[in-house]
Structures are given as C-alpha cells and as structure tokens.
Design an enzyme around this catalytic site. Structure first.
Site, PDB file in Angstrom:
ATOM      1  N   GLY A  39       0.726  -1.134  -0.064  1.00 12.67           N
ATOM      2  CA  GLY A  39       0.129   0.152  -0.085  1.00 12.67           C
ATOM      3  C   GLY A  39       0.831   1.182  -0.136  1.00 12.67           C
ATOM      4  N   MET A  51       2.603   2.780   2.327  1.00 12.04           N
ATOM      5  CA  MET A  51       3.958   2.783   2.940  1.00 12.04           C
ATOM      6  C   MET A  51       4.827   1.572   2.479  1.00 12.04           C
ATOM      7  SD  MET A  51       3.441   4.070   6.980  1.00 12.04           S
ATOM      8  CE  MET A  51       5.173   3.819   7.232  1.00 12.04           C
ATOM      9  N   GLY A  52       4.006   0.285   2.395  1.00 10.48           N
ATOM     10  CA  GLY A  52       4.752  -0.957   1.802  1.00 10.48           C
ATOM     11  C   GLY A  52       5.395  -0.821   0.374  1.00 10.48           C
ATOM     12  N   ASP A  77       0.753  -8.536  -2.920  1.00 10.31           N
ATOM     13  CA  ASP A  77      -0.033  -7.648  -2.510  1.00 10.31           C
ATOM     14  C   ASP A  77      -1.480  -8.318  -3.158  1.00 10.31           C
ATOM     15  OD1 ASP A  77      -0.706  -4.838  -1.416  1.00 10.31           O
ATOM     16  OD2 ASP A  77      -2.176  -5.132  -2.976  1.00 10.31           O
ATOM     17  N   SER A  82       7.544   4.582  11.349  1.00 15.52           N
ATOM     18  CA  SER A  82       7.125   6.008  11.292  1.00 15.52           C
ATOM     19  C   SER A  82       7.875   6.780   9.852  1.00 15.52           C
ATOM     20  CB  SER A  82       7.436   6.852  12.546  1.00 15.52           C
ATOM     21  OG  SER A  82       6.969   8.351  12.253  1.00 15.52           O
ATOM     22  N   LYS A  98       5.946   2.688  19.357  1.00 13.20           N
ATOM     23  CA  LYS A  98       5.437   3.550  18.216  1.00 13.20           C
ATOM     24  C   LYS A  98       4.122   3.991  18.757  1.00 13.20           C
ATOM     25  CE  LYS A  98       4.613   4.556  13.771  1.00 13.20           C
ATOM     26  NZ  LYS A  98       3.192   4.770  13.777  1.00 13.20           N
ATOM     27  N   GLU A 102       2.351  12.369  18.826  1.00 17.61           N
ATOM     28  CA  GLU A 102       1.851  13.236  17.703  1.00 17.61           C
ATOM     29  C   GLU A 102       0.489  13.721  17.862  1.00 17.61           C
ATOM     30  OE1 GLU A 102       0.475  10.927  13.835  1.00 17.61           O
ATOM     31  OE2 GLU A 102       2.797  10.624  14.012  1.00 17.61           O
ATOM     32  N   TYR A 103      -0.415  13.064  18.251  1.00 14.27           N
ATOM     33  CA  TYR A 103      -1.745  13.520  18.522  1.00 14.27           C
ATOM     34  C   TYR A 103      -1.544  15.019  19.236  1.00 14.27           C
ATOM     35  CZ  TYR A 103      -4.524   9.307  17.347  1.00 14.27           C
ATOM     36  OH  TYR A 103      -5.079   8.232  16.801  1.00 14.27           O
TER      37      TYR A 103
END
Length: 332
Positions: free
Chosen positions: A9, A11-12, A30, A112, A166, A173-174
C-alpha cells in the site's frame, strides 16, 4: 539481503522501492496484482531462499493476525516474520507464541515516516530477541534515515516493545498536531493577524516549536489557503486510544493526549448531544436563551473570512449579544 514483503500500500510500496535502491532483493505480495511480484503467499515462500525473512505490512488487527497465521502454516523453522504495521502491542505476544511453536522467529517493528519515507527514510522501533533483530539489521539500516543508527532506529526491548514505543510516539503526535491546530485557529480568528501562513512559515527555522509537523502544516496552508473546504472529520487509527489506556493502567497523567483524542471524537459529531444538554441546562439554571439549530450565530471567528482576505466578516470582534454566546461551546 533477500526479503519478502506482504502489503504494498502507501507505505509498503515505497518501502520496497527504498530497499531495492539500497541493493536488497525484495519480493512483494499484494492482493492487487498490478503491484504484486507473486500470485499468493505460497508463491512468495517459494521465491524466497531459506532461511527466509518476511515483512508484514498490512492493516492492524484481524488482517495482520490472519496473515501471521497463514505464514505460520507456510514457513519453516529458521524463518523470521516481522510485523511492521501499527498492531496493538498485546497482539505481538500471541503472534510470537504461535510462530515460536513452529520454530519461526518474530519481530515487531513500529514504522514512522508515512509517504515521505521513500526519500527521507523511516523511523524504526523494534521488539524481539537480539539474534532476530541483529539478523535483520541490513534491512533496518536500509529503511532508516541516513546518519547515526541510533537517531533513526532502536531495539526497544523484547517482543511487543517496538509497537509499544510506536504507540506512545503516535500519542505524542496527537498532542503536537492539536497544539498546532489550536494555534492556527486562534491566529485565523484575529483580524490583527493578516498573514497566518507567514506566521507559521516564520516559525520553521530557529524557533523552539519548529518540527517536521510544522513544515507539513505550512505545506497544507500553501496547498489550501485557510483550509477552505476541508472537512473537520478526523479519524483515529487506534494508537492514541491504546496509549491513553496504558496511561490509565500505569497511573500516568496524559491530559494533552486525552484532550486531543476527544477532540477527534468531537469532530465526527455533526451535532454534539452532550453540548446540546449543556446548552439546555444553562437555560434551566441561568435563564440563558437556548439557541435552536440553524438559528445560532457562529461565535468562532476563525470560521469566517478575515476582513483583509476579502468579503469581510459580519463583525470585527466578539459579539455583544448574549444570545449569540448561549449555544454549544459557550461557557458559564
């Protein structure tokens, strides 16, 4: 090094490309045949030389669990599986136990970097045995940013530690994102400020609030001035909730994360039932006028065009009409 990569996808796909540019042989699978190198997981196994290393990059939860179970049936003793998705750290123990019974190693890896990882590299947080992590170091070194290893990679601990790290990273990050968002809203609300985008851009060098998130905020404002037309609906992918649950279990106060997470929940309510009740209660005990739907004034000045942006606002400052402050979001 040879690696099987499941899940190509956003990132992958870029991770496969970054690894190939570093000289590694990556065979990807995939469900989308247009991006897949092999037809199925059995074909992926056949294309890899034992002892195999297979990296799973699919959505957290049931998709990951099912993939790990299938790999447990296909792979052989001495192989190793990496879960690089945003899995809940408690799932890692179950995955590791399942694979260990078959002599297959397991490493969890928080990743990340998003869509920018291809060019910039990925921040990596790993959990697992020292032997399994050491075996995968060539892959980790190719994926992480250039520079010292410890500035883009950490072996955080045993199985589960990578995803736990993570999870906390995403909780932070939020909070950071919401702090920037609140600052943006206040600057937009004040007519005195005529260049909101310029304020944020001026903060990107030399100030204590500079960060990559700030750079992305500036980019967003350049692409969509004043964020016109962007819906407030903001989903959460789970890590913020899990972090807050851990904070409660460990008696660690995290009010910033809690506020940021609940604000995301609020963004999905077209009308807030809780705030409807608050408005009604103010009317009961204080005699405040209760605004009805489609009748209340907008008291958030950031939602109106600045006078200097053309079009002007209905007023240049806070309203003096008490009825206009009796709707949702008002205070006593």
């Amino acid at each position: 090094m040879q690696l099987g990569l499941i899940g190509l996808g956003k990132m992958g796909f870029n991770m496969r490309e970054r690894l190939r540019r570093a000289g590694h042989e990556v065979i990807g699978y995939d469900r989308n045949p247009q991006v897949s190198d092999v037809a199925d997981l059995a074909a992926l196994k056949s294309a890899l030389t034992a002892p195999r290393a297979v990296w799973v990059m699919v959505p957290a939860g049931e998709p990951t669990r099912q993939t790990v179970q299938e790999l447990g049936e296909l792979l052989e003793p001495g192989d190793v599986v990496v879960d690089g998705g945003n899995s809940y750290y408690k799932d890692d123990e179950a995955n590791a136990v399942l694979l260990d019974a078959k002599g297959i190693g397991y490493v969890d890896c928080g990743v990340s970097g998003g869509i920018w990882g291809l060019a910039n590299g990925y921040g990596l947080m790993c959990g697992g045995s020292a032997a399994n992590v050491e075996r995968l170091l060539p892959i980790f070194d190719a994926l992480r940013p250039d520079g010292p290893r410890d500035e883009g990679f950490v072996h955080a601990g045993e199985v589960g530690a990578g995803h736990y790290a993570k999870m906390v990273h995403n909780g932070i990050e939020y909070g950071l994102m919401h702090a920037y968002a609140e600052g943006w809203e206040l600057l937009e609300a004040k007519d005195l400020i005529t260049d909101v985008h310029g304020c944020f851009k001026a903060w990107t060098r030399g100030t204590v609030v500079r960060s990559w998130l700030l750079d992305l905020l500036v980019k967003a404002l350049e692409e969509t001035p004043h964020l016109a037309g962007i819906d407030e609906f903001t989903p959460d992918s789970g890590e913020g909730r899990w972090t807050l649950m851990e904070a409660i279990d460990n008696a660690v106060p995290m009010p910033v994360l809690a506020a940021a997470l609940f604000a995301r929940f609020g963004s999905r309510q077209e009308d807030s039932p809780a705030m409807q009740m608050v408005s009604a209660l103010r009317g009961q005990f204080g005699g405040h006028e209760v605004a009805k739907k489609n009748e209340k004034e907008d008291v958030n000045h950031a939602a109106r065009p600045k006078a200097s942006h053309g079009g002007g606002r209905a007023d240049a400052g806070p309203t003096s009409d008490p009825a206009a402050t009796s709707g949702p979001g008002a205070t006593n």
